[in-house]
Design a protein around this motif. Structure first.
Motif, PDB file in Angstrom:
ATOM      1  N   ARG A  56       4.152  22.072 -70.318  1.00 35.21           N
ATOM      2  CA  ARG A  56       5.127  20.997 -70.060  1.00 35.21           C
ATOM      3  C   ARG A  56       6.527  21.569 -69.863  1.00 35.21           C
ATOM      4  NH1 ARG A  56       4.442  15.863 -73.708  1.00 35.21           N
ATOM      5  NH2 ARG A  56       5.683  15.047 -72.002  1.00 35.21           N
ATOM      6  N   GLU A  57       6.872  22.586 -70.614  1.00 38.26           N
ATOM      7  CA  GLU A  57       8.186  23.226 -70.467  1.00 38.26           C
ATOM      8  C   GLU A  57       8.297  23.899 -69.103  1.00 38.26           C
ATOM      9  OE1 GLU A  57      12.024  24.551 -71.410  1.00 38.26           O
ATOM     10  OE2 GLU A  57      10.767  23.112 -72.463  1.00 38.26           O
ATOM     11  N   GLN A  58       7.238  24.587 -68.699  1.00 37.14           N
ATOM     12  CA  GLN A  58       7.243  25.249 -67.395  1.00 37.14           C
ATOM     13  C   GLN A  58       7.348  24.220 -66.277  1.00 37.14           C
ATOM     14  OE1 GLN A  58       3.768  27.584 -66.496  1.00 37.14           O
ATOM     15  NE2 GLN A  58       4.454  28.043 -64.446  1.00 37.14           N
ATOM     16  N   LYS A  59       6.606  23.126 -66.370  1.00 33.13           N
ATOM     17  CA  LYS A  59       6.647  22.068 -65.355  1.00 33.13           C
ATOM     18  C   LYS A  59       8.038  21.443 -65.312  1.00 33.13           C
ATOM     19  CE  LYS A  59       4.805  19.182 -62.435  1.00 33.13           C
ATOM     20  NZ  LYS A  59       5.123  19.501 -61.083  1.00 33.13           N
ATOM     21  N   SER A  60       8.635  21.242 -66.452  1.00 35.47           N
ATOM     22  CA  SER A  60       9.987  20.685 -66.520  1.00 35.47           C
ATOM     23  C   SER A  60      10.987  21.637 -65.855  1.00 35.47           C
ATOM     24  CB  SER A  60      10.377  20.433 -67.975  1.00 35.47           C
ATOM     25  OG  SER A  60      11.692  19.982 -68.064  1.00 35.47           O
ATOM     26  N   ASN A  61      10.837  22.931 -66.109  1.00 38.73           N
ATOM     27  CA  ASN A  61      11.718  23.922 -65.487  1.00 38.73           C
ATOM     28  C   ASN A  61      11.535  23.948 -63.969  1.00 38.73           C
ATOM     29  OD1 ASN A  61      12.840  24.666 -67.920  1.00 38.73           O
ATOM     30  ND2 ASN A  61      11.503  26.421 -68.216  1.00 38.73           N
ATOM     31  N   GLU A  62      10.285  23.834 -63.501  1.00 38.51           N
ATOM     32  CA  GLU A  62      10.025  23.806 -62.061  1.00 38.51           C
ATOM     33  C   GLU A  62      10.652  22.571 -61.425  1.00 38.51           C
ATOM     34  OE1 GLU A  62       5.825  24.122 -61.361  1.00 38.51           O
ATOM     35  OE2 GLU A  62       5.726  26.119 -62.247  1.00 38.51           O
ATOM     36  N   ASP A  63      10.500  21.415 -62.087  1.00 38.80           N
ATOM     37  CA  ASP A  63      11.092  20.184 -61.562  1.00 38.80           C
ATOM     38  C   ASP A  63      12.610  20.311 -61.485  1.00 38.80           C
ATOM     39  OD1 ASP A  63       8.575  19.096 -61.400  1.00 38.80           O
ATOM     40  OD2 ASP A  63       8.765  17.857 -63.196  1.00 38.80           O
ATOM     41  N   PHE A  64      13.207  20.902 -62.508  1.00 39.86           N
ATOM     42  CA  PHE A  64      14.661  21.095 -62.519  1.00 39.86           C
ATOM     43  C   PHE A  64      15.086  22.033 -61.390  1.00 39.86           C
ATOM     44  CE2 PHE A  64      18.406  23.523 -63.884  1.00 39.86           C
ATOM     45  CZ  PHE A  64      19.307  22.483 -64.008  1.00 39.86           C
ATOM     46  N   ASN A 141      15.190  22.409 -40.516  1.00 40.20           N
ATOM     47  CA  ASN A 141      14.120  23.397 -40.639  1.00 40.20           C
ATOM     48  C   ASN A 141      14.132  24.003 -42.042  1.00 40.20           C
ATOM     49  OD1 ASN A 141      11.927  24.844 -39.374  1.00 40.20           O
ATOM     50  ND2 ASN A 141      13.229  26.647 -39.544  1.00 40.20           N
ATOM     51  N   ARG A 142      15.308  24.332 -42.527  1.00 35.77           N
ATOM     52  CA  ARG A 142      15.420  24.894 -43.879  1.00 35.77           C
ATOM     53  C   ARG A 142      14.968  23.881 -44.922  1.00 35.77           C
ATOM     54  NH1 ARG A 142      20.700  26.916 -47.098  1.00 35.77           N
ATOM     55  NH2 ARG A 142      19.582  27.792 -48.844  1.00 35.77           N
ATOM     56  N   LEU A 143      15.372  22.625 -44.755  1.00 32.75           N
ATOM     57  CA  LEU A 143      14.949  21.573 -45.681  1.00 32.75           C
ATOM     58  C   LEU A 143      13.428  21.423 -45.650  1.00 32.75           C
ATOM     59  CD1 LEU A 143      15.720  19.255 -47.625  1.00 32.75           C
ATOM     60  CD2 LEU A 143      15.873  17.771 -45.613  1.00 32.75           C
ATOM     61  N   GLY A 144      12.845  21.410 -44.460  1.00 34.39           N
ATOM     62  CA  GLY A 144      11.393  21.279 -44.345  1.00 34.39           C
ATOM     63  C   GLY A 144      10.651  22.445 -44.975  1.00 34.39           C
ATOM     64  N   LEU A 145      11.131  23.652 -44.751  1.00 29.22           N
ATOM     65  CA  LEU A 145      10.493  24.826 -45.356  1.00 29.22           C
ATOM     66  C   LEU A 145      10.644  24.811 -46.872  1.00 29.22           C
ATOM     67  CD1 LEU A 145      11.542  27.589 -42.799  1.00 29.22           C
ATOM     68  CD2 LEU A 145       9.267  26.567 -43.091  1.00 29.22           C
ATOM     69  N   CYS A 146      11.795  24.375 -47.337  1.00 24.80           N
ATOM     70  CA  CYS A 146      12.051  24.289 -48.775  1.00 24.80           C
ATOM     71  C   CYS A 146      11.077  23.306 -49.434  1.00 24.80           C
ATOM     72  CB  CYS A 146      13.508  23.857 -49.001  1.00 24.80           C
ATOM     73  SG  CYS A 146      14.070  23.936 -50.699  1.00 24.80           S
ATOM     74  N   VAL A 147      10.885  22.164 -48.792  1.00 21.96           N
ATOM     75  CA  VAL A 147       9.967  21.153 -49.315  1.00 21.96           C
ATOM     76  C   VAL A 147       8.523  21.650 -49.213  1.00 21.96           C
ATOM     77  CG1 VAL A 147       9.036  18.840 -48.894  1.00 21.96           C
ATOM     78  CG2 VAL A 147      11.508  19.196 -48.901  1.00 21.96           C
ATOM     79  N   ALA A 149       7.368  24.622 -49.275  1.00 23.39           N
ATOM     80  CA  ALA A 149       7.101  25.696 -50.240  1.00 23.39           C
ATOM     81  C   ALA A 149       7.216  25.212 -51.684  1.00 23.39           C
ATOM     82  CB  ALA A 149       8.068  26.852 -50.007  1.00 23.39           C
ATOM     83  N   SER A 150       7.445  23.928 -51.884  1.00 23.53           N
ATOM     84  CA  SER A 150       7.625  23.331 -53.219  1.00 23.53           C
ATOM     85  C   SER A 150       8.796  23.956 -53.962  1.00 23.53           C
ATOM     86  CB  SER A 150       6.352  23.443 -54.055  1.00 23.53           C
ATOM     87  OG  SER A 150       5.315  22.719 -53.450  1.00 23.53           O
ATOM     88  N   VAL A 151       9.793  24.395 -53.208  1.00 22.64           N
ATOM     89  CA  VAL A 151      11.016  24.907 -53.819  1.00 22.64           C
ATOM     90  C   VAL A 151      11.996  23.751 -54.003  1.00 22.64           C
ATOM     91  CG1 VAL A 151      12.974  26.488 -53.502  1.00 22.64           C
ATOM     92  CG2 VAL A 151      10.675  27.204 -52.866  1.00 22.64           C
ATOM     93  N   CYS A 152      11.937  22.777 -53.104  1.00 21.79           N
ATOM     94  CA  CYS A 152      12.773  21.577 -53.195  1.00 21.79           C
ATOM     95  C   CYS A 152      11.906  20.390 -53.603  1.00 21.79           C
ATOM     96  CB  CYS A 152      13.419  21.264 -51.844  1.00 21.79           C
ATOM     97  SG  CYS A 152      14.657  22.472 -51.343  1.00 21.79           S
ATOM     98  N   ASP A 153      12.531  19.404 -54.197  1.00 22.96           N
ATOM     99  CA  ASP A 153      11.848  18.179 -54.599  1.00 22.96           C
ATOM    100  C   ASP A 153      11.611  17.318 -53.360  1.00 22.96           C
ATOM    101  OD1 ASP A 153      11.730  15.290 -55.418  1.00 22.96           O
ATOM    102  OD2 ASP A 153      11.725  16.226 -57.412  1.00 22.96           O
ATOM    103  N   ALA A 154      10.360  17.171 -52.960  1.00 21.77           N
ATOM    104  CA  ALA A 154      10.018  16.469 -51.718  1.00 21.77           C
ATOM    105  C   ALA A 154      10.451  15.010 -51.745  1.00 21.77           C
ATOM    106  CB  ALA A 154       8.518  16.565 -51.460  1.00 21.77           C
ATOM    107  N   ASP A 155      10.142  14.300 -52.819  1.00 21.73           N
ATOM    108  CA  ASP A 155      10.477  12.877 -52.885  1.00 21.73           C
ATOM    109  C   ASP A 155      11.982  12.656 -52.818  1.00 21.73           C
ATOM    110  OD1 ASP A 155       7.815  12.144 -53.082  1.00 21.73           O
ATOM    111  OD2 ASP A 155       7.826  12.196 -55.276  1.00 21.73           O
ATOM    112  N   PHE A 156      12.718  13.438 -53.573  1.00 22.55           N
ATOM    113  CA  PHE A 156      14.175  13.290 -53.590  1.00 22.55           C
ATOM    114  C   PHE A 156      14.764  13.614 -52.219  1.00 22.55           C
ATOM    115  CE2 PHE A 156      18.503  14.835 -54.704  1.00 22.55           C
ATOM    116  CZ  PHE A 156      18.987  13.653 -55.232  1.00 22.55           C
TER     117      PHE A 156
END
Length: 196
Positions: A56-64, A141-147, A149-156
């Motif tokens: 849960r801590e790791q998932k929280s850190n990834e979400d952040f 393009n950068r936004l799409g690649l970020c999303v 790669a799950s580096v950016c929050d897709a929904d947000f």
């Protein structure tokens, strides 16, 4: 009679408690075994709780981290004036679209769509518009690649940029065949996220 006496002595010996091992009686060994079982069970329970909390801590850190990256891109949208370039380009093209929009009731939908695509591609190929197109496309393009790669929050990211992405999809489809550079893989990925 001797045999009877021997069998009686043998039965008396078997009813006696076994000799203590390491100074512990059978009852003490049973109690020690129960204590060890309880501590083993507690250790397993603590390990399961620890793994769950770590996950849960790791998932929280990834979400952040994803949210932080998305906010950085939003900041770049404003600070690097991509938003101003986007507004200027859409304003330029919408001014050119006004005659086609006014003629829409008199022409078929296919003719209207063709006229819109022609106007967009014609005005997007001017040097000023092409510079804006490239800068805006780099951002999306950068936004799409970020999303992707799950580096950016897709929904947000999608919720924040939905109208811009929808507008960019129209401009992109009108200009992708009239320019001499690649739009990248991130842009089509964004489009796939906003389609119903």
């Amino acid at each position: 009679m001797n045999e009877l006496k021997k069998s009686k002595e043998g039965s008396e010996n078997s009813s006696e408690a076994p000799a203590p091992v390491l100074g512990l009686s059978a009852a003490q060994w049973t109690m020690l075994s129960n204590v060890i079982t309880v501590f083993s069970s507690l250790g397993i329970l603590i390990a399961i709780i620890g793994v769950t909390l770590a996950y849960r801590e790791q998932k929280s850190n990834e979400d952040f981290r994803e949210l932080k990256e998305t906010l950085e891109l939003i900041s770049q949208w404003e600070e690097q004036e991509v938003s101003l370039q986007f507004e200027a380009l859409t304003q330029l093209i919408s001014e050119k679209l006004t005659p086609a929009i006014q003629a829409r009731p008199r022409i078929s939908e296919e003719s209207f769509d063709f006229a819109v695509m022609q106007i967009i591609s014609q005005h997007a190929s001017t040097p000023d518009a092409e510079i804006k197109l490239r800068q805006i496309n780099r951002f999306f393009n950068r936004l799409g690649l970020c999303v992707a790669a799950s580096v950016c929050d897709a929904d947000f990211a999608i919720n924040h940029f939905r109208s811009e992405i929808e507008t960019w999809q129209i401009l992109y489809s009108a200009t992708e065949n009239t320019t001499n550079y690649s739009f990248g893989t991130g842009v089509p990925y964004l489009f796939s996220l906003i389609e119903p």
